[in-house]
Write a protein that holds these residues in place. Structure first.
Motif, PDB file in Angstrom:
ATOM      1  N   LYS A 145      -2.799-105.913 -52.480  1.00 26.63           N
ATOM      2  CA  LYS A 145      -1.833-106.039 -51.392  1.00 26.63           C
ATOM      3  C   LYS A 145      -0.958-104.797 -51.306  1.00 26.63           C
ATOM      4  O   LYS A 145      -0.567-104.359 -50.227  1.00 26.63           O
ATOM      5  N   TYR A 167     -14.320-104.115 -39.513  1.00 24.02           N
ATOM      6  CA  TYR A 167     -13.500-103.029 -38.968  1.00 24.02           C
ATOM      7  C   TYR A 167     -12.369-102.672 -39.929  1.00 24.02           C
ATOM      8  O   TYR A 167     -11.879-103.524 -40.666  1.00 24.02           O
ATOM      9  N   TYR A 221      -8.528-100.921 -39.620  1.00 24.03           N
ATOM     10  CA  TYR A 221      -7.457-100.427 -38.771  1.00 24.03           C
ATOM     11  C   TYR A 221      -6.309 -99.927 -39.640  1.00 24.03           C
ATOM     12  O   TYR A 221      -6.123-100.372 -40.764  1.00 24.03           O
ATOM     13  N   GLN A 255      -2.060 -99.390 -39.336  1.00 22.34           N
ATOM     14  CA  GLN A 255      -0.884 -99.686 -38.549  1.00 22.34           C
ATOM     15  C   GLN A 255       0.256 -98.775 -38.983  1.00 22.34           C
ATOM     16  O   GLN A 255       0.611 -98.722 -40.163  1.00 22.34           O
ATOM     17  N   LEU A 296      -2.272-100.684 -33.678  1.00 24.40           N
ATOM     18  CA  LEU A 296      -3.418-100.695 -34.576  1.00 24.40           C
ATOM     19  C   LEU A 296      -4.412 -99.638 -34.117  1.00 24.40           C
ATOM     20  O   LEU A 296      -4.918 -99.685 -33.006  1.00 24.40           O
ATOM     21  N   LEU A 304      -8.061 -97.732 -34.837  1.00 30.19           N
ATOM     22  CA  LEU A 304      -9.338 -97.982 -35.487  1.00 30.19           C
ATOM     23  C   LEU A 304      -9.775 -96.779 -36.308  1.00 30.19           C
ATOM     24  O   LEU A 304      -9.855 -95.662 -35.802  1.00 30.19           O
ATOM     25  N   PHE A 311      -0.011 -99.160 -43.461  1.00 28.69           N
ATOM     26  CA  PHE A 311      -0.486-100.525 -43.684  1.00 28.69           C
ATOM     27  C   PHE A 311      -1.916-100.589 -43.143  1.00 28.69           C
ATOM     28  O   PHE A 311      -2.152-100.296 -41.983  1.00 28.69           O
ATOM     29  N   LEU A 357      -5.441-102.613 -42.350  1.00 34.71           N
ATOM     30  CA  LEU A 357      -5.948-103.937 -42.025  1.00 34.71           C
ATOM     31  C   LEU A 357      -7.462-103.908 -41.855  1.00 34.71           C
ATOM     32  O   LEU A 357      -8.007-103.047 -41.177  1.00 34.71           O
ATOM     33  N   PHE A 410      -8.574-111.227 -39.174  1.00 38.43           N
ATOM     34  CA  PHE A 410      -7.979-110.147 -39.946  1.00 38.43           C
ATOM     35  C   PHE A 410      -7.693-110.585 -41.372  1.00 38.43           C
ATOM     36  O   PHE A 410      -7.395-111.759 -41.636  1.00 38.43           O
ATOM     37  N   GLY A 411      -7.734-109.622 -42.282  1.00 37.84           N
ATOM     38  CA  GLY A 411      -7.234-109.840 -43.626  1.00 37.84           C
ATOM     39  C   GLY A 411      -5.711-109.709 -43.626  1.00 37.84           C
ATOM     40  O   GLY A 411      -5.095-109.434 -42.592  1.00 37.84           O
ATOM     41  N   SER A 412      -5.124-109.885 -44.790  1.00 40.99           N
ATOM     42  CA  SER A 412      -3.659-109.866 -44.887  1.00 40.99           C
ATOM     43  C   SER A 412      -3.101-108.465 -45.084  1.00 40.99           C
ATOM     44  O   SER A 412      -1.898-108.276 -45.124  1.00 40.99           O
ATOM     45  N   ALA A 443       3.870-107.646 -43.087  1.00 37.95           N
ATOM     46  CA  ALA A 443       3.042-107.657 -44.295  1.00 37.95           C
ATOM     47  C   ALA A 443       1.920-108.690 -44.242  1.00 37.95           C
ATOM     48  O   ALA A 443       1.415-109.126 -45.286  1.00 37.95           O
ATOM     49  N   GLU A 444       1.533-109.109 -43.045  1.00 39.39           N
ATOM     50  CA  GLU A 444       0.402-110.013 -42.879  1.00 39.39           C
ATOM     51  C   GLU A 444      -0.553-109.455 -41.840  1.00 39.39           C
ATOM     52  O   GLU A 444      -0.190-108.575 -41.044  1.00 39.39           O
ATOM     53  N   GLY A 445      -1.780-109.971 -41.824  1.00 39.75           N
ATOM     54  CA  GLY A 445      -2.706-109.571 -40.784  1.00 39.75           C
ATOM     55  C   GLY A 445      -2.425-110.291 -39.490  1.00 39.75           C
ATOM     56  O   GLY A 445      -1.839-111.373 -39.477  1.00 39.75           O
ATOM     57  N   PRO A 446      -2.806-109.714 -38.363  1.00 40.22           N
ATOM     58  CA  PRO A 446      -2.631-110.383 -37.064  1.00 40.22           C
ATOM     59  C   PRO A 446      -3.466-111.655 -36.994  1.00 40.22           C
ATOM     60  O   PRO A 446      -4.543-111.738 -37.579  1.00 40.22           O
ATOM     61  N   PHE A 503      -6.405-101.971 -28.987  1.00 41.00           N
ATOM     62  CA  PHE A 503      -5.103-102.618 -29.108  1.00 41.00           C
ATOM     63  C   PHE A 503      -4.004-101.796 -28.452  1.00 41.00           C
ATOM     64  O   PHE A 503      -4.047-100.567 -28.449  1.00 41.00           O
TER      65      PHE A 503
END
Lengths: 112, 112
Positions: A9, A33, A35, A37, A43, A45, A88, A90, A103-105, B41-44, B102
């Motif tokens: 994380k 994918y 991304y 941020q 976001l 790519l 960050f 993603l 999406f992952g976290s 701190a989370e994914g969309p 996005f």
């Protein structure tokens, strides 16, 4: 439960070092994918992969590399060539390209 | 060249009132649009979508409107709740396309 897992994380890297971010999904999705941020830039790519053993550059691929040896896994390596790696990151997957992203976290990478 | 634009970086709304988030696009080949919600701190997470053959899609408190001639879509949240406070991303994809594009995101703050 199916999902997409990013690890770690939080990640700290010294300047000049390569670092690999993990992304694993058990959704049986074909496409994956990466991304990035940044504040105020949404976001962007980095790379995407539609099938195993194939991937394409996104809008900001310089300084990054990926592999797609397994359907479930799409690791991202941030190389020392990436000028501003602190961000960050993603990972996402979809059952077919362009539809229904999961999406992952996220992984927060900081260069120290 | 930003193909999907969210021109309002932030929006502040009183609890119980309507929140309207706007999104403009430039590529007329886009034919499917999505809204994602993201907490820090989370994914969309996927919120709601609309196909270009429709001009409105509703899901509970969330409604998305599409004006193809103006290349504009909007997300309405009624009534707004403090838990709606998040970053909202607009995204677009072409039919048989290969990736979502996005916008930069809009920070929504719902005050109680």
């Amino acid at each position: 439960d199916g999902g997409i897992t990013q690890s770690p994380k939080y990640l700290f890297r010294k300047e000049g070092q390569n670092v690999t971010l993990s992304c694993e999904q058990n959704l049986n999705h074909d496409a994956m994918y990466w991304y990035r941020q940044d504040p105020g830039q949404g976001l962007r790519l980095i790379y995407y992969s539609q099938i195993v053993n194939d991937f394409q550059k996104g809008d900001i691929a310089e300084g990054y590399s990926v592999s797609r040896e397994k359907k479930e896994s799409f690791p991202l390596t941030v190389t020392s060539a990436q000028k501003n790696p602190t961000a960050f990151y993603l990972c996402a997957s979809s059952p077919q390209t362009g539809v229904g992203y999961t999406f992952g976290s996220g992984t927060r990478l900081t260069v120290v | 060249d930003q193909q999907v634009k969210q021109n309002s970086p932030s929006l502040s709304v009183q609890e119980g009132r309507i929140s309207i988030l706007n999104c403009d696009y430039t590529n007329s080949m886009f034919d499917y649009f999505l809204w994602y919600k993201k907490y820090p701190a989370e994914g969309p997470t996927f919120l709601i979508s609309i196909s270009s053959i429709k001009d409105k899609n509703e899901d509970g408190r969330f409604t998305v409107f599409l004006n193809k001639s103006a290349k504009h879509l909007s997300l309405h949240i009624v009534p707004s709740q403090p838990g709606d406070s998040a970053v909202y991303f607009c995204a677009a994809v072409m039919e048989y396309g290969n990736k979502l594009v996005f916008g930069a995101g809009t920070i929504l703050r719902v005050k109680s």
